[in-house]
Design a protein around this motif. Structure first.
Motif, PDB file in Angstrom:
ATOM      1  N   MET A 190      22.284  41.930  51.212  1.00  0.00           N
ATOM      2  CA  MET A 190      23.223  42.478  50.239  1.00  0.00           C
ATOM      3  C   MET A 190      24.249  41.417  49.843  1.00  0.00           C
ATOM      4  SD  MET A 190      22.575  45.538  49.406  1.00  0.00           S
ATOM      5  CE  MET A 190      21.262  46.563  49.905  1.00  0.00           C
ATOM      6  N   ALA A 191      24.599  41.422  48.582  1.00  0.00           N
ATOM      7  CA  ALA A 191      25.542  40.445  48.050  1.00  0.00           C
ATOM      8  C   ALA A 191      26.975  40.822  48.408  1.00  0.00           C
ATOM      9  CB  ALA A 191      25.389  40.372  46.531  1.00  0.00           C
ATOM     10  N   LYS A 192      27.807  39.795  48.525  1.00  0.00           N
ATOM     11  CA  LYS A 192      29.243  39.982  48.724  1.00  0.00           C
ATOM     12  C   LYS A 192      29.927  39.819  47.372  1.00  0.00           C
ATOM     13  CE  LYS A 192      29.315  38.004  53.375  1.00  0.00           C
ATOM     14  NZ  LYS A 192      29.901  36.949  54.208  1.00  0.00           N
ATOM     15  N   ILE A 193      31.177  40.269  47.322  1.00  0.00           N
ATOM     16  CA  ILE A 193      31.925  40.157  46.071  1.00  0.00           C
ATOM     17  C   ILE A 193      33.303  39.576  46.363  1.00  0.00           C
ATOM     18  CG2 ILE A 193      32.882  42.500  46.178  1.00  0.00           C
ATOM     19  CD1 ILE A 193      32.456  42.628  43.089  1.00  0.00           C
ATOM     20  N   LYS A 194      33.787  38.770  45.427  1.00  0.00           N
ATOM     21  CA  LYS A 194      35.148  38.250  45.539  1.00  0.00           C
ATOM     22  C   LYS A 194      36.113  39.402  45.264  1.00  0.00           C
ATOM     23  CE  LYS A 194      34.484  33.509  44.004  1.00  0.00           C
ATOM     24  NZ  LYS A 194      34.830  32.520  42.963  1.00  0.00           N
ATOM     25  N   LEU A 195      37.101  39.534  46.112  1.00  0.00           N
ATOM     26  CA  LEU A 195      38.082  40.601  45.928  1.00  0.00           C
ATOM     27  C   LEU A 195      38.780  40.462  44.571  1.00  0.00           C
ATOM     28  CD1 LEU A 195      39.031  43.078  47.445  1.00  0.00           C
ATOM     29  CD2 LEU A 195      40.863  41.709  48.433  1.00  0.00           C
ATOM     30  N   GLU A 196      39.006  39.219  44.130  1.00  0.00           N
ATOM     31  CA  GLU A 196      39.641  38.990  42.829  1.00  0.00           C
ATOM     32  C   GLU A 196      38.818  39.574  41.682  1.00  0.00           C
ATOM     33  OE1 GLU A 196      39.095  36.308  44.969  1.00  0.00           O
ATOM     34  OE2 GLU A 196      41.140  36.265  45.767  1.00  0.00           O
ATOM     35  N   GLU A 197      37.483  39.539  41.828  1.00  0.00           N
ATOM     36  CA  GLU A 197      36.621  40.104  40.782  1.00  0.00           C
ATOM     37  C   GLU A 197      36.756  41.627  40.729  1.00  0.00           C
ATOM     38  OE1 GLU A 197      32.767  38.512  41.791  1.00  0.00           O
ATOM     39  OE2 GLU A 197      33.038  36.836  40.406  1.00  0.00           O
ATOM     40  N   VAL A 198      36.894  42.237  41.887  1.00  0.00           N
ATOM     41  CA  VAL A 198      37.091  43.693  41.921  1.00  0.00           C
ATOM     42  C   VAL A 198      38.432  44.020  41.273  1.00  0.00           C
ATOM     43  CG1 VAL A 198      37.288  45.745  43.373  1.00  0.00           C
ATOM     44  CG2 VAL A 198      35.714  43.907  44.030  1.00  0.00           C
ATOM     45  N   ILE A 199      39.463  43.271  41.622  1.00  0.00           N
ATOM     46  CA  ILE A 199      40.793  43.494  41.058  1.00  0.00           C
ATOM     47  C   ILE A 199      40.763  43.337  39.540  1.00  0.00           C
ATOM     48  CG2 ILE A 199      43.168  42.613  40.964  1.00  0.00           C
ATOM     49  CD1 ILE A 199      42.782  41.904  44.007  1.00  0.00           C
ATOM     50  N   ASP A 200      40.054  42.311  39.061  1.00  0.00           N
ATOM     51  CA  ASP A 200      39.921  42.116  37.606  1.00  0.00           C
ATOM     52  C   ASP A 200      39.301  43.341  36.943  1.00  0.00           C
ATOM     53  OD1 ASP A 200      41.005  39.568  37.732  1.00  0.00           O
ATOM     54  OD2 ASP A 200      39.054  38.540  37.580  1.00  0.00           O
ATOM     55  N   GLN A 201      38.259  43.897  37.560  1.00  0.00           N
ATOM     56  CA  GLN A 201      37.614  45.077  36.992  1.00  0.00           C
ATOM     57  C   GLN A 201      38.570  46.275  36.990  1.00  0.00           C
ATOM     58  OE1 GLN A 201      34.690  45.084  35.361  1.00  0.00           O
ATOM     59  NE2 GLN A 201      34.744  42.892  35.758  1.00  0.00           N
ATOM     60  N   LEU A 202      39.397  46.383  38.018  1.00  0.00           N
ATOM     61  CA  LEU A 202      40.378  47.473  38.062  1.00  0.00           C
ATOM     62  C   LEU A 202      41.421  47.295  36.966  1.00  0.00           C
ATOM     63  CD1 LEU A 202      41.014  47.790  41.915  1.00  0.00           C
ATOM     64  CD2 LEU A 202      39.516  49.193  40.494  1.00  0.00           C
TER      65      LEU A 202
ATOM     66  N   PHE B   6      41.159  45.843  34.119  1.00  0.00           N
ATOM     67  CA  PHE B   6      40.645  45.987  32.759  1.00  0.00           C
ATOM     68  C   PHE B   6      39.803  47.246  32.573  1.00  0.00           C
ATOM     69  CE2 PHE B   6      41.455  41.427  33.347  1.00  0.00           C
ATOM     70  CZ  PHE B   6      42.473  41.311  32.413  1.00  0.00           C
ATOM     71  N   ALA B   7      39.962  48.199  33.478  1.00  0.00           N
ATOM     72  CA  ALA B   7      39.253  49.474  33.345  1.00  0.00           C
ATOM     73  C   ALA B   7      39.617  50.113  32.004  1.00  0.00           C
ATOM     74  CB  ALA B   7      39.615  50.405  34.494  1.00  0.00           C
ATOM     75  N   SER B   8      38.632  50.715  31.379  1.00  0.00           N
ATOM     76  CA  SER B   8      38.827  51.255  30.036  1.00  0.00           C
ATOM     77  C   SER B   8      37.936  52.473  29.817  1.00  0.00           C
ATOM     78  CB  SER B   8      38.459  50.167  29.015  1.00  0.00           C
ATOM     79  OG  SER B   8      38.326  50.684  27.723  1.00  0.00           O
ATOM     80  N   ASP B   9      38.297  53.234  28.819  1.00  0.00           N
ATOM     81  CA  ASP B   9      37.453  54.359  28.405  1.00  0.00           C
ATOM     82  C   ASP B   9      36.302  53.884  27.524  1.00  0.00           C
ATOM     83  OD1 ASP B   9      39.179  56.078  29.673  1.00  0.00           O
ATOM     84  OD2 ASP B   9      40.280  56.584  27.854  1.00  0.00           O
ATOM     85  N   HIS B  10      36.294  52.599  27.168  1.00  0.00           N
ATOM     86  CA  HIS B  10      35.338  52.093  26.191  1.00  0.00           C
ATOM     87  C   HIS B  10      34.187  51.302  26.803  1.00  0.00           C
ATOM     88  CE1 HIS B  10      38.144  53.549  23.256  1.00  0.00           C
ATOM     89  NE2 HIS B  10      39.088  52.811  23.789  1.00  0.00           N
ATOM     90  N   HIS B  11      34.212  51.144  28.117  1.00  0.00           N
ATOM     91  CA  HIS B  11      33.099  50.476  28.787  1.00  0.00           C
ATOM     92  C   HIS B  11      33.030  50.916  30.244  1.00  0.00           C
ATOM     93  CE1 HIS B  11      36.399  47.683  29.906  1.00  0.00           C
ATOM     94  NE2 HIS B  11      35.730  47.621  31.038  1.00  0.00           N
ATOM     95  N   TYR B  12      31.884  50.618  30.842  1.00  0.00           N
ATOM     96  CA  TYR B  12      31.652  50.902  32.259  1.00  0.00           C
ATOM     97  C   TYR B  12      31.268  49.586  32.920  1.00  0.00           C
ATOM     98  CZ  TYR B  12      31.194  55.550  30.276  1.00  0.00           C
ATOM     99  OH  TYR B  12      31.418  56.712  29.581  1.00  0.00           O
TER     100      TYR B  12
END
Length: 154
Positions: free
Chosen positions: A1-13, A15-21
């Motif tokens: 299983m792949a790991k993820i950079k915490l900064e990438e998760v934070i970036d997704q949080l 820029f969360a939007s109603d216009h994309h998933y």
């Protein structure tokens, strides 16, 4: 299983939007941002045609893989999960200066709360404090999301 950079998760949080998933692929570690209007390819198994732009064709392949291998993908939280209003409220209540705490808390009540809050953090010189507080809150949410979804982060 792949790991993820915490900064990438934070970036997704952030820029969360109603216009994309946004989705994380557990196997490859890739992050995919799917525009809301492309949901139709998932729901109806539509194919790309000659007029479909290349970037959409690539996402359609990802969407098809998501449908065939749903356990490989984890959706990032939406803006309701993040609840920035709640973060603002906690920030206001954390202020040590009682007068400022009351002013800031009142500013987030009713219509226009976000606008008033933003105006006040600059007016009272606490914008840096707010952004540090918000960053820490998003980091906590990112860690929580990773743990809830059994995703290793670094």
């Amino acid at each position: 299983m792949a790991k993820i950079k915490l900064e990438e998760v934070i970036d997704q949080l952030e820029f969360a939007s109603d216009h994309h998933y946004s989705f994380f692929n557990r196997k490859t570690g890739e992050i995919y941002v799917i525009p809301e209007d492309m949901e139709i390819y998932y729901e109806y198994d539509l194919e790309a045609d000659d007029y479909t732009p290349e970037w959409q064709k690539e996402l359609i392949l990802v969407i098809k893989d998501m449908k065939q291998n749903p356990d490989d993908y984890v959706q990032f939280p939406d803006r309701f999960y993040i609840n920035e209003y709640s973060i603002m409220k906690r920030f206001c209540l954390s202020l040590k200066d009682e007068k400022l705490r009351k002013i800031m808390y009142r500013s987030i009540k009713g219509k226009g709360a976000f606008r008033r809050f933003k105006k006040n953090i600059y007016q009272y010189g606490i914008a840096d404090d707010w952004y540090k507080f918000k960053d820490e809150a998003l980091k906590e949410l990112a860690i929580q999301w990773c743990k809830e979804n059994d995703i290793e982060y670094y």
